[in-house]
Design an enzyme around this catalytic site. Structure first.
Site, PDB file in Angstrom:
ATOM      1  CB  CYS A   1       1.764  -0.457   7.489  1.00  0.00           C
ATOM      2  SG  CYS A   1       1.173  -0.688   9.185  1.00  0.00           S
TER       3      CYS A   1
ATOM      4  CB  CYS B   1      -1.955  -1.250   6.772  1.00  0.00           C
ATOM      5  SG  CYS B   1      -1.581  -0.111   8.131  1.00  0.00           S
TER       6      CYS B   1
END
Length: 176
Positions: free
Chosen positions: A136, A133
């Protein structure tokens, strides 16, 4: 127990065995505290969902950290399992309307994870890297850098993600 686990990785896992040995034997020079190192390793093992690997990492960690680190690692693995899917979708979707919508996902555990917040950010970063991700990863790296965590320490957490993932793969291939 980690030494026993390494013996199950087969000849194709030779480099992985060496990397595991190097990482776990050099915690003191990794730039990470034991709570950071073993909490990160636990978070990753829980995220990899591999019983034998989890048992091996837990066995190593028991000698170095308290029970609160195990709980925080489980929290990081669980929250990132949710967040990494959601925010990876937001990041990768070409329709940017989703980035403007509130996530509406409960993440109360992040406010009080049971360990220092910077340590929890590190656990979350490593799991986010494992789960791929980018949004993130950027968020966690930003917080860690602002908290004065060194690039060497951040890199050590990502090395743990890479090597533990390789260890799981080597184990699975040897058992196939």
């Amino acid at each position: 127990m980690l030494n026993d686990f390494k013996q199950l990785l087969g000849e194709h896992g030779k480099d992985t065995k060496l990397n595991l040995s190097n990482l776990f034997a050099n915690v003191d020079t990794s730039g990470l505290t034991p709570v950071q190192f073993y909490g990160t390793a636990l978070s990753l093992a829980y995220s990899l969902e591999h019983k034998t690997l989890i048992e091996a990492v837990e066995s190593e960690a028991k000698e170095h950290v308290e029970e609160n680190v195990f709980a925080a690692a489980k929290l990081a693995a669980t929250l990132m399992a949710m967040n990494n899917i959601y925010y990876r979708f937001v990041h990768l979707s070409s329709d940017k309307q989703f980035a403007k919508l509130p996530a509406g996902l409960r993440m109360n555990g992040m406010a009080n994870p049971g360990v220092e917040k910077v340590d929890f950010e590190l656990y979350s970063l490593a799991v986010s890297a494992l789960n791929g991700c980018g949004l993130c990863i950027d968020s966690h790296v930003s917080v860690l850098v602002k908290s004065q965590m060194s690039a060497t320490a951040i890199q050590a957490a990502i090395k743990l993600a890479a090597v533990l993932n390789a260890a799981k793969t080597a184990y699975v291939l040897e058992q196939a």
